[in-house]
Design an enzyme around this catalytic site. Structure first.
Site, PDB file in Angstrom:
ATOM      1  N   ARG A  73      -1.805  -6.606  -7.973  1.00  0.00           N
ATOM      2  CA  ARG A  73      -0.664  -7.433  -7.611  1.00  0.00           C
ATOM      3  C   ARG A  73      -0.429  -8.534  -8.635  1.00  0.00           C
ATOM      4  O   ARG A  73       0.693  -8.892  -8.932  1.00  0.00           O
ATOM      5  CB  ARG A  73      -0.889  -8.092  -6.244  1.00  0.00           C
ATOM      6  CG  ARG A  73      -0.956  -7.114  -5.108  1.00  0.00           C
ATOM      7  CD  ARG A  73      -1.386  -7.830  -3.870  1.00  0.00           C
ATOM      8  NE  ARG A  73      -2.692  -8.445  -4.109  1.00  0.00           N
ATOM      9  CZ  ARG A  73      -3.674  -8.481  -3.244  1.00  0.00           C
ATOM     10  NH1 ARG A  73      -3.516  -8.005  -2.049  1.00  0.00           N
ATOM     11  NH2 ARG A  73      -4.822  -9.030  -3.550  1.00  0.00           N
ATOM     12  N   LYS A 124     -16.250  -7.203   4.985  1.00  0.00           N
ATOM     13  CA  LYS A 124     -14.987  -7.929   5.092  1.00  0.00           C
ATOM     14  C   LYS A 124     -14.656  -8.299   6.539  1.00  0.00           C
ATOM     15  O   LYS A 124     -13.705  -9.023   6.776  1.00  0.00           O
ATOM     16  CB  LYS A 124     -13.841  -7.082   4.529  1.00  0.00           C
ATOM     17  CG  LYS A 124     -13.810  -6.993   3.031  1.00  0.00           C
ATOM     18  CD  LYS A 124     -12.548  -6.251   2.608  1.00  0.00           C
ATOM     19  CE  LYS A 124     -12.370  -6.249   1.115  1.00  0.00           C
ATOM     20  NZ  LYS A 124     -11.109  -5.573   0.740  1.00  0.00           N
ATOM     21  N   SER A 167      -3.507  -7.608   2.910  1.00  0.00           N
ATOM     22  CA  SER A 167      -3.837  -7.421   4.325  1.00  0.00           C
ATOM     23  C   SER A 167      -4.303  -8.737   4.944  1.00  0.00           C
ATOM     24  O   SER A 167      -3.984  -9.040   6.090  1.00  0.00           O
ATOM     25  CB  SER A 167      -4.912  -6.344   4.476  1.00  0.00           C
ATOM     26  OG  SER A 167      -4.390  -5.093   4.092  1.00  0.00           O
ATOM     27  N   HIS A 204       0.838  -1.207   0.000  1.00  0.00           N
ATOM     28  CA  HIS A 204       0.000   0.000   0.000  1.00  0.00           C
ATOM     29  C   HIS A 204       0.868   1.250   0.000  1.00  0.00           C
ATOM     30  O   HIS A 204       0.630   2.193  -0.765  1.00  0.00           O
ATOM     31  CB  HIS A 204      -0.888   0.060   1.257  1.00  0.00           C
ATOM     32  CG  HIS A 204      -1.961  -0.959   1.323  1.00  0.00           C
ATOM     33  ND1 HIS A 204      -2.199  -1.682   2.469  1.00  0.00           N
ATOM     34  CD2 HIS A 204      -2.892  -1.365   0.428  1.00  0.00           C
ATOM     35  CE1 HIS A 204      -3.220  -2.493   2.272  1.00  0.00           C
ATOM     36  NE2 HIS A 204      -3.655  -2.323   1.022  1.00  0.00           N
TER      37      HIS A 204
END
Length: 174
Positions: free
Chosen positions: A92, A43, A130, A19
């Site tokens: 990514r 989430k 994360s 990030h």
């Protein structure tokens, strides 16, 4: 109309080095970047929005090109409120592309002025997420090489609390 500002939305639960790489590279492209920290209740975040904002502030220091704000609701509504119609998203791997592409198309359907720009993180960070960082921390692994020091401290503190650690373990199973 040329955009000099951009929005980088995400949950940042927790912020990791990938990030930060995208954020710092974004400030090289845009005069200012709004980091929009999404509530992301679906989430099941480990940290509340205020804690995630503070982790970002502590990790980034005082940079006049960066503004960190909470994001509640739709990104398109936030973009309209801010008057900023360029969105930065990190990619990514190819597996990220399909979801990000669908999101960009939906956002553009809801707000035709919205454009999405994709940045890939430095190769050293392409494997980071994360979710993976939280899982490593949850099982006692060292995350200090994956996250900035303020995030590592918050993870250690949160997961040192047995009740929070148990909730995190349950979320990882689902």
């Amino acid at each position: 109309m040329k955009q000099t500002r951009a929005i980088y939305p995400g949950s940042f639960d927790p912020v990791h080095l990938g990030h930060l790489d995208v954020i710092m590279r974004s400030t090289q492209i845009f005069s200012s970047v709004i980091i929009a920290v999404a509530a992301s209740k679906a989430k099941g975040p480990l940290f509340g929005v205020d804690v995630r904002i503070q982790m970002l502030r502590d990790s980034l220091g005082d940079n006049p090109a960066i503004e960190i704000l909470p994001l509640h609701g739709l990104l398109v509504d936030f973009a309209r409120e801010q008057g900023v119609f360029t969105v930065i998203r990190g990619l990514r791997a190819v597996s990220d592309f399909e979801f990000e592409f669908q999101m960009a198309l939906m956002n553009r359907k809801l707000e035709p002025r919205l454009e999405t720009i994709y940045l890939t993180p430095k190769e050293d960070y392409t494997y980071l997420s994360s979710r993976i960082v939280k899982e490593v921390a949850l099982f006692g692994g060292d995350v200090e090489k994956f996250v900035p020091a303020p995030a590592a401290a918050r993870l250690k503190q949160a997961l040192g609390d047995p009740a929070i650690a148990e909730q995190a373990r349950l979320r990882q199973k689902s």
